[in-house]
Design an enzyme around this catalytic site. Sequence first.
Site, PDB file in Angstrom:
ATOM      1  N   ASN A  79      -5.739  12.561  -3.788  1.00 34.60           N
ATOM      2  CA  ASN A  79      -5.454  13.713  -3.058  1.00 34.60           C
ATOM      3  C   ASN A  79      -4.376  14.632  -3.686  1.00 34.60           C
ATOM      4  O   ASN A  79      -3.731  14.442  -4.601  1.00 34.60           O
ATOM      5  CB  ASN A  79      -4.837  13.504  -1.459  1.00 34.60           C
ATOM      6  CG  ASN A  79      -3.598  12.715  -1.471  1.00 34.60           C
ATOM      7  OD1 ASN A  79      -2.685  13.325  -1.886  1.00 34.60           O
ATOM      8  ND2 ASN A  79      -3.604  11.514  -0.955  1.00 34.60           N
ATOM      9  N   ASP A 137      -6.385   7.273   3.285  1.00 38.61           N
ATOM     10  CA  ASP A 137      -6.784   6.283   4.414  1.00 38.61           C
ATOM     11  C   ASP A 137      -7.591   5.274   4.032  1.00 38.61           C
ATOM     12  O   ASP A 137      -7.677   4.393   4.754  1.00 38.61           O
ATOM     13  CB  ASP A 137      -7.353   7.186   5.627  1.00 38.61           C
ATOM     14  CG  ASP A 137      -6.201   8.187   5.992  1.00 38.61           C
ATOM     15  OD1 ASP A 137      -5.157   7.835   6.274  1.00 38.61           O
ATOM     16  OD2 ASP A 137      -6.424   9.390   6.299  1.00 38.61           O
ATOM     17  N   LYS A 181       0.038  12.157  17.040  1.00 40.47           N
ATOM     18  CA  LYS A 181       0.128  11.270  15.826  1.00 40.47           C
ATOM     19  C   LYS A 181       1.423  10.477  16.299  1.00 40.47           C
ATOM     20  O   LYS A 181       1.694   9.072  15.720  1.00 40.47           O
ATOM     21  CB  LYS A 181       0.188  11.856  14.631  1.00 40.47           C
ATOM     22  CG  LYS A 181       0.196  10.967  13.573  1.00 40.47           C
ATOM     23  CD  LYS A 181       0.001  11.657  12.313  1.00 40.47           C
ATOM     24  CE  LYS A 181      -1.480  12.101  12.027  1.00 40.47           C
ATOM     25  NZ  LYS A 181      -1.723  13.025  10.957  1.00 40.47           N
TER      26      LYS A 181
HETATM   27  O1  C5P Z   1      -2.566   9.225   9.642  1.00 41.03           O
HETATM   28  P1  C5P Z   1      -1.979  10.376   8.673  1.00 41.03           P
HETATM   29  O2  C5P Z   1      -2.264   9.896   7.479  1.00 41.03           O
HETATM   30  O3  C5P Z   1      -2.211  11.623   8.874  1.00 41.03           O
HETATM   31  O4  C5P Z   1      -0.261  10.142   8.961  1.00 41.03           O
HETATM   32  C1  C5P Z   1       0.439  10.712   8.150  1.00 41.03           C
HETATM   33  C2  C5P Z   1       1.792   9.757   7.970  1.00 41.03           C
HETATM   34  O5  C5P Z   1       1.510   8.381   7.942  1.00 41.03           O
HETATM   35  C3  C5P Z   1       2.486  10.165   6.842  1.00 41.03           C
HETATM   36  O6  C5P Z   1       3.991   9.984   7.111  1.00 41.03           O
HETATM   37  C4  C5P Z   1       2.226   9.121   5.904  1.00 41.03           C
HETATM   38  O7  C5P Z   1       3.172   8.851   4.939  1.00 41.03           O
HETATM   39  C5  C5P Z   1       1.945   7.963   6.737  1.00 41.03           C
HETATM   40  N1  C5P Z   1       0.855   7.003   6.175  1.00 41.03           N
HETATM   41  C6  C5P Z   1       1.351   5.648   5.879  1.00 41.03           C
HETATM   42  N2  C5P Z   1       0.236   4.754   5.646  1.00 41.03           N
HETATM   43  C7  C5P Z   1      -1.099   5.239   5.672  1.00 41.03           C
HETATM   44  C8  C5P Z   1      -1.395   6.680   5.949  1.00 41.03           C
HETATM   45  C9  C5P Z   1      -0.224   7.565   6.605  1.00 41.03           C
HETATM   46  O8  C5P Z   1       2.314   5.415   5.634  1.00 41.03           O
HETATM   47  N3  C5P Z   1      -2.177   4.468   5.277  1.00 41.03           N
END
Ligand code: C5P
Length: 397
Positions: A208, A276, A337
């Site tokens: 990304n 993700d 979230k």
């Molecule tokens: O779910 P999302 O990716 O939007 O959430 C963002 C937050 O979750 C950020 O703080 C990111 O560093 C953390 N995150 C994580 N592990 C993942 C996905 C997101 O620690 N697999």
Amino acid sequence: MLQDKRILLILTGGIAAYKGLDLIRRLRERGAAVTPVLTRAAEQFVTPLSVSALAGEKVYRDLFDLTDEAEMGHIQLSRSADLILVAPATADIMAKMAQGRADDLASTLLLATDTPVMVAPAMNVRMWDHPATQRNLAQIVADGVSIVGPNKGDMACGEYGPGRMSEPLEIIAAVEAHFGPRPLSGKRVLVTSGPTHEPIDPVRYIANRSSGAQGAALGRALLDLGAEVIFVTGPADVAPPVGAQVVAVETAQGMKEAVSAALPVDAAVFAAAVADWRVEGASDKKLKKVAGNMPALQFAENPDILAEVAQMGTGRPGLVVGFAAETNDVVDNATAKRARKGCDWIVANDVSPETGIMGGSENAVILISDAGAETWPRMSKQDVATKLAQRIADALA
Ligand code: C5P
């Protein structure tokens, strides 16, 4: 802020020396007295006259300039300051510092001093990346020298990469932090930063656009407040903050393992843009192009590192902070979230392309906590980091 502070400013020879002139002006605006020292090479870039005019003081250029060598003028000069700042610092002066050489006034002062030393490196990217410079850097950091920058960007020589001297205001922020309170001393803080790369095969990956700029700025700001920082970073564009314990990882899985190994910590900030999904059953051989035959990628869900740490029972960090990059309904999505992940704070931002935030130097964030949503004005990522680090310090106090 810098009232009554005396800075011995050593300018060494590099094109960034012109920024040294602005640095002198800004240090003095904040009340600092500046004693300038120029190396021979620095004189090729800025004149002693302009330096002394801006500093309002005599410029020291030569060991034998010191009128009172009988009274050990160089020892006196090296110890009369509250801070010695080397900006710009060439690869050469860093090598001399690492080796303890003293063959001109600048290096002699640096060897003779018992005053804290801060260095703002500036050099060509290849020189910065050279193992010799990195060895010297590690040595001077181990010797207690603090480092500001360098930044990544276009260089005067036409190349691109790390090696640009930090901007004068960034150096000033580091100087002010040096003299400021260190409320996080004795605290251990984990920061995740940058993107992750999820392999498709040994040469291809899914990634990304995260540059790692906000995470690196945050790591720097936490270090400035005295924290011990464990900086777990994916393959980012921005260099990790010097002085942090850097753990470089590639994938979400690797990041999860590095985070587990870093625990326990007092606070954990998850600024990484973790993928993700990963490619399920990534090939260990390069996928071959076969005409008309597209590979069908299957995805598997990556571990949610933030949620796992936020929801762990014993050993949970006292403060868990997540980031939320959103493109719409920022507050609603980020509030949901926060609840879903179980973290204490969410730092939310709108990363729609028109905001220029992802990969840019500014950020506009909303801090979501128990107290609700607090909108911060748009500011530099450095300022967001400083403000957030201060909030973390307040929360851990
Ligand atoms: O779910 P999302 O990716 O939007 O959430 C963002 C937050 O979750 C950020 O703080 C990111 O560093 C953390 N995150 C994580 N592990 C993942 C996905 C997101 O620690 N697999």
